[in-house]
Design an enzyme around this catalytic site. Structure first.
Site, short mmCIF file in Angstrom:
data_model
loop_
_atom_site.label_atom_id
_atom_site.label_comp_id
_atom_site.label_asym_id
_atom_site.label_seq_id
_atom_site.Cartn_x
_atom_site.Cartn_y
_atom_site.Cartn_z
N ASN A 41 -2.02 1.48 -3.50
CA ASN A 41 -3.21 1.98 -2.79
C ASN A 41 -3.67 3.36 -3.22
O ASN A 41 -2.85 4.14 -3.69
CB ASN A 41 -2.90 2.01 -1.28
CG ASN A 41 -3.09 0.64 -0.68
OD1 ASN A 41 -4.00 -0.08 -1.04
ND2 ASN A 41 -2.20 0.28 0.23
N ASP A 60 -4.60 -9.26 3.11
CA ASP A 60 -5.57 -9.23 4.21
C ASP A 60 -6.09 -10.63 4.50
O ASP A 60 -6.26 -11.03 5.65
CB ASP A 60 -6.75 -8.32 3.85
CG ASP A 60 -6.27 -6.96 3.39
OD1 ASP A 60 -5.70 -6.23 4.19
OD2 ASP A 60 -6.44 -6.66 2.19
N HIS A 68 -9.86 -2.85 0.58
CA HIS A 68 -8.55 -3.04 1.22
C HIS A 68 -8.23 -1.77 2.00
O HIS A 68 -7.53 -0.89 1.54
CB HIS A 68 -7.46 -3.33 0.19
CG HIS A 68 -6.09 -3.20 0.79
ND1 HIS A 68 -5.59 -4.10 1.71
CD2 HIS A 68 -5.13 -2.26 0.65
CE1 HIS A 68 -4.40 -3.71 2.10
NE2 HIS A 68 -4.09 -2.59 1.48
N GLN A 110 9.78 -0.94 -2.43
CA GLN A 110 10.11 -2.04 -1.52
C GLN A 110 9.25 -3.29 -1.74
O GLN A 110 9.76 -4.41 -1.58
CB GLN A 110 10.12 -1.60 -0.07
CG GLN A 110 8.91 -0.84 0.42
CD GLN A 110 8.71 -1.01 1.91
OE1 GLN A 110 9.51 -1.63 2.59
NE2 GLN A 110 7.61 -0.48 2.42
N ARG A 154 1.17 8.74 0.46
CA ARG A 154 0.46 9.89 1.04
C ARG A 154 1.50 10.85 1.62
O ARG A 154 2.32 10.46 2.44
CB ARG A 154 -0.49 9.42 2.14
CG ARG A 154 -1.52 10.48 2.47
CD ARG A 154 -2.33 10.16 3.70
NE ARG A 154 -3.09 8.93 3.60
CZ ARG A 154 -4.27 8.76 4.21
NH1 ARG A 154 -4.80 9.72 4.91
NH2 ARG A 154 -4.90 7.62 4.12
N ALA A 162 8.73 -0.62 -9.75
CA ALA A 162 9.74 -1.68 -9.69
C ALA A 162 10.95 -1.30 -8.85
O ALA A 162 11.78 -2.16 -8.52
CB ALA A 162 10.19 -2.06 -11.10
N ASN A 169 -3.36 9.42 -7.18
CA ASN A 169 -3.12 8.09 -7.72
C ASN A 169 -4.09 7.76 -8.83
O ASN A 169 -3.73 7.07 -9.78
CB ASN A 169 -3.17 7.05 -6.60
CG ASN A 169 -1.83 6.97 -5.91
OD1 ASN A 169 -0.81 6.92 -6.59
ND2 ASN A 169 -1.82 7.01 -4.61
N VAL A 216 -2.09 -3.41 -6.81
CA VAL A 216 -1.60 -3.48 -5.43
C VAL A 216 -1.51 -2.07 -4.84
O VAL A 216 -1.80 -1.85 -3.67
CB VAL A 216 -0.22 -4.18 -5.38
CG1 VAL A 216 0.35 -4.18 -3.98
CG2 VAL A 216 -0.33 -5.62 -5.90
#
Ligand code: NAI
Length: 341
Positions: A143, A171, A199, A14, A104, A11, A117, A141
């Site tokens: 990645n 996408d 994705h 960006q 990353r 939260a 992650n 969302v």
């Protein structure tokens, strides 16, 4: 009066900054539904040294975002809770938007990021299963979102598999817009676009089944070499192009993709059209069961979706489909230690 509790992780980041006001404003859940936002961030580090004088810890930024949300004075916003505790953040939530993920780092390989992650999503999958409302829907969302979703749902099996989605809507929107620009059409004229698979830059933005003003897109844009050689790579590499231009990854359009995803699930897809979402495969199109794969889906406006069956792919599409499927199988293998049973 209906109340929706919505958790947003990451939260202080960006994407969330571009998304939170839109979730609170009534745009997504309507003017008659009150919204309570639960903002999750990582705990503050006591030994943290700011890299520059304006830098702040993510939890402090989330607190600041909560202040701004209150200052918007939205009639639909009931409350904002800021926490670093996933159990509290997911308590009673009807939607959970999992945006937070580690970026990353220098010298880090894709598989290192998957592992790093993946661990976050083990904990968050369990915390969701323990705390969320019985009607919860979850959009990942952060990645690599398909595989993070695979890890989360595998660790939160008490929640039905069809409640877990990963985001390919950005996408999808990119793919729609690029066709509209090329055809000199409006975005709303472009329908039946699909983002197949991951994705990532192996995704297949399927122009062969897309329509422009109801006609096959390939009859409106007859330059097949452009479609295969320019359009597809442009969609696949759009994220990298944004990073190159902005020095930061896409945030406004990413937030918009998440907002569109939720809106489509709560409002439904238009008749004759579909949207793109990565969902837990039940074997559609020969994808192994359990993989989180991007498909064409319709939604019923009550939070449920159906994968559209019978969409045909030509030889170009089949090769692209296989490539993105192979990548997802490799990603699954890289996180196998995080998948129970
Ligand atoms: P950001 O770095 O600005 O913000 C990420 C935030 O997540 C940070 O504030 C961080 O502290 C927080 N975070 C990290 N671990 C967390 C945890 N365990 N619990 C709660 N919060 C945690 O990144 P940005 O630009 O907001 O992007 C967020 C994610 O969304 C990234 O993974 C990015 O790659 C992904 N993304 C996905 C897109 C898609 O189409 N699926 C499009 C654009 C971004």
């Amino acid at each position: 009066m209906k109340t929706m509790k919505v958790a947003v992780t990451g939260a202080g980041g960006q994407v969330s900054y571009a998304m939170l006001a839109r979730l609170a404003s009534g745009e997504v859940f309507g003017p008659e539904t009150k919204v309570i936002l639960h903002l999750l961030e990582i705990p503050k580090k006591p030994d943290w040294t700011p890299p520059n004088p304006t830098a702040r810890q993510p939890l402090d930024i989330a607190e600041g975002n909560a202040m701004e949300l209150l200052d918007c004075g939205f009639p639909t916003l009931l409350d904002v809770v800021v926490t670093d505790d996933a159990n509290k953040a997911f308590n009673g939530v009807n939607w959970a938007l999992l945006v937070g993920a580690a970026p990353r780092g220098p010298g880090m390989e894709r598989k290192d990021l998957l592992g790093l992650n993946g661990k976050i999503f083990v904990g968050q999958g369990k915390a969701l299963a323990k705390n969320a409302a019985s009607d919860v829907r979850i959009l990942i969302v952060g990645n690599p979102c398909n595989t993070n979703c695979l890890v989360a749902y595998s660790n939160g099996r008490e929640i039905a598999a069809d409640r877990w989605h990963a985001m390919t809507r950005l996408d999808h929107n990119r793919a729609v817009s690029a066709l509209a620009v090329k055809a000199g059409a409006k975005n709303e004229d472009v329908t039946n676009v699909t983002i197949w698979g991951n994705h990532s830059n192996t995704q297949y933005p399927d122009f062969t089944n897309a329509k422009i003003k109801g006609k096959p897109a390939t009859e409106v844009i007859t330059d097949r070499a452009w479609l295969e050689g320019t359009y597809v790579p442009q969609c696949q590499n759009r994220g990298a192009a944004i990073i190159k231009a902005r020095g930061l990854s896409s945030a406004m359009s990413a937030a918009n993709g998440a907002i569109d995803h939720v809106k489509t699930f709560v409002s439904g897809t238009p008749s004759g059209d579909w949207t793109s979402a990565a969902v837990v495969s039940t074997g559609e199109y020969g994808v192994p069961k359990g993989l989180v794969f991007g498909y064409p889906v319709t939604t019923d406006g009550k939070g449920n979706y159906t994968v559209v069956e019978g969409v045909k792919l030509d030889a170009f599409g089949q090769a692209a489909f296989q490539k993105t499927l192979n990548e997802l199988l490799e990603e699954k293998d890289a996180v196998k230690d995080l998948l129970p049973g």
